[in-house]
Write a protein that holds these residues in place. Structure first.
Motif, PDB file in Angstrom:
ATOM      1  N   ARG A 248     -17.157 -47.923 -90.778  1.00  0.00           N
ATOM      2  CA  ARG A 248     -17.953 -47.896 -92.007  1.00  0.00           C
ATOM      3  C   ARG A 248     -18.462 -49.300 -92.274  1.00  0.00           C
ATOM      4  N   HIS A 249     -19.610 -49.359 -92.926  1.00  0.00           N
ATOM      5  CA  HIS A 249     -20.220 -50.654 -93.194  1.00  0.00           C
ATOM      6  C   HIS A 249     -20.538 -50.775 -94.675  1.00  0.00           C
ATOM      7  N   VAL A 250     -20.204 -51.929 -95.239  1.00  0.00           N
ATOM      8  CA  VAL A 250     -20.520 -52.247 -96.627  1.00  0.00           C
ATOM      9  C   VAL A 250     -21.437 -53.463 -96.619  1.00  0.00           C
ATOM     10  N   PHE A 251     -22.629 -53.267 -97.151  1.00  0.00           N
ATOM     11  CA  PHE A 251     -23.566 -54.368 -97.348  1.00  0.00           C
ATOM     12  C   PHE A 251     -23.641 -54.649 -98.839  1.00  0.00           C
ATOM     13  N   VAL A 252     -23.750 -55.913 -99.199  1.00  0.00           N
ATOM     14  CA  VAL A 252     -23.864 -56.285-100.609  1.00  0.00           C
ATOM     15  C   VAL A 252     -25.068 -57.192-100.798  1.00  0.00           C
ATOM     16  N   GLY A 253     -25.702 -57.022-101.946  1.00  0.00           N
ATOM     17  CA  GLY A 253     -26.850 -57.847-102.287  1.00  0.00           C
ATOM     18  C   GLY A 253     -26.925 -58.048-103.782  1.00  0.00           C
ATOM     19  N   GLY A 254     -27.834 -58.902-104.188  1.00  0.00           N
ATOM     20  CA  GLY A 254     -28.083 -59.128-105.605  1.00  0.00           C
ATOM     21  C   GLY A 254     -26.846 -59.557-106.363  1.00  0.00           C
ATOM     22  N   GLU A 255     -26.734 -59.065-107.582  1.00  0.00           N
ATOM     23  CA  GLU A 255     -25.610 -59.465-108.439  1.00  0.00           C
ATOM     24  C   GLU A 255     -24.274 -58.947-107.922  1.00  0.00           C
ATOM     25  N   ALA A 256     -24.275 -57.844-107.179  1.00  0.00           N
ATOM     26  CA  ALA A 256     -23.016 -57.362-106.594  1.00  0.00           C
ATOM     27  C   ALA A 256     -22.483 -58.389-105.604  1.00  0.00           C
ATOM     28  N   ARG A 257     -23.376 -59.005-104.867  1.00  0.00           N
ATOM     29  CA  ARG A 257     -22.967 -60.041-103.914  1.00  0.00           C
ATOM     30  C   ARG A 257     -22.370 -61.239-104.648  1.00  0.00           C
ATOM     31  N   SER A 258     -23.009 -61.666-105.720  1.00  0.00           N
ATOM     32  CA  SER A 258     -22.488 -62.791-106.516  1.00  0.00           C
ATOM     33  C   SER A 258     -21.106 -62.466-107.068  1.00  0.00           C
ATOM     34  N   PHE A 259     -20.916 -61.221-107.498  1.00  0.00           N
ATOM     35  CA  PHE A 259     -19.633 -60.804-108.058  1.00  0.00           C
ATOM     36  C   PHE A 259     -18.553 -60.732-106.972  1.00  0.00           C
TER      37      PHE A 259
END
Length: 171
Positions: free
Chosen positions: A30-41
């Motif tokens: 499984r792969h989890v990508f994060v971006g935007g404010e979720a990445r900052s968090f």
């Protein structure tokens, strides 16, 4: 352009990051990508209220559990799910947005995103659980998704197998 190519381009541009589990699974990829404010968090860049710092650390471990193929409880009905569901669809379901549910430690938060394809989730926004206006958060997350992937909506399906291939429990 395929969504795979768009994800690679966004990763190369620094707009998305792939979370790599410390111990990858050979049973389920499984792969989890994060971006935007979720990445900052999730990567805790210091731009968020310190009250959420410990929750950020817990979030990383929950996401790692998902990405390393561990069994997960998924709530497919936003209004009828078990308290132990780690992931749940969020109403309105026709937008294709799910929330990772981080309940411990307090304050509880929700990390919002959608599935790009089976076993690939992209998380873009977050909000504290207390007083969360879920329809507004769905709209906000979907707007972020549509900016990144204007030609590829998140998976829109009532079937869990269209989102997660193995090691799940519908709650």
């Amino acid at each position: 352009m395929s969504i795979d190519n768009e994800m690679k381009t966004l990763c190369a541009a620094g707009k998305l990051a792939l979370l790599e589990p410390a111990v990858p699974s050979f049973m389920v990829r499984r792969h989890v990508f994060v971006g935007g404010e979720a990445r900052s968090f999730i990567f805790w860049d210091g731009s968020i209220d310190e009250d959420f710092e410990s929750v950020s650390g817990r979030t990383f471990s929950v996401l790692e559990r998902f990405s390393n193929g561990s069994y997960i409880a998924v709530g497919m009905d936003p209004h009828d799910k078990e308290a132990r569901s780690q992931i749940a669809r969020v109403d309105p379901v026709d937008q294709g947005i799910f929330a990772f549910r981080i309940n411990d430690p307090n304050p509880a938060v929700r990390i919002f995103g959608g599935f790009a394809k089976v076993d690939v989730v992209i998380l873009l926004t977050w909000w504290p659980r207390e007083d969360c206006d879920f329809p507004s958060e769905v709209a906000r997350c979907r707007a972020e998704w549509d900016k990144l992937f204007p030609n590829h909506p998140p998976i829109l399906s009532d079937e869990i197998e269209d989102h997660v291939s193995k090691h799940f429990h519908i709650s």
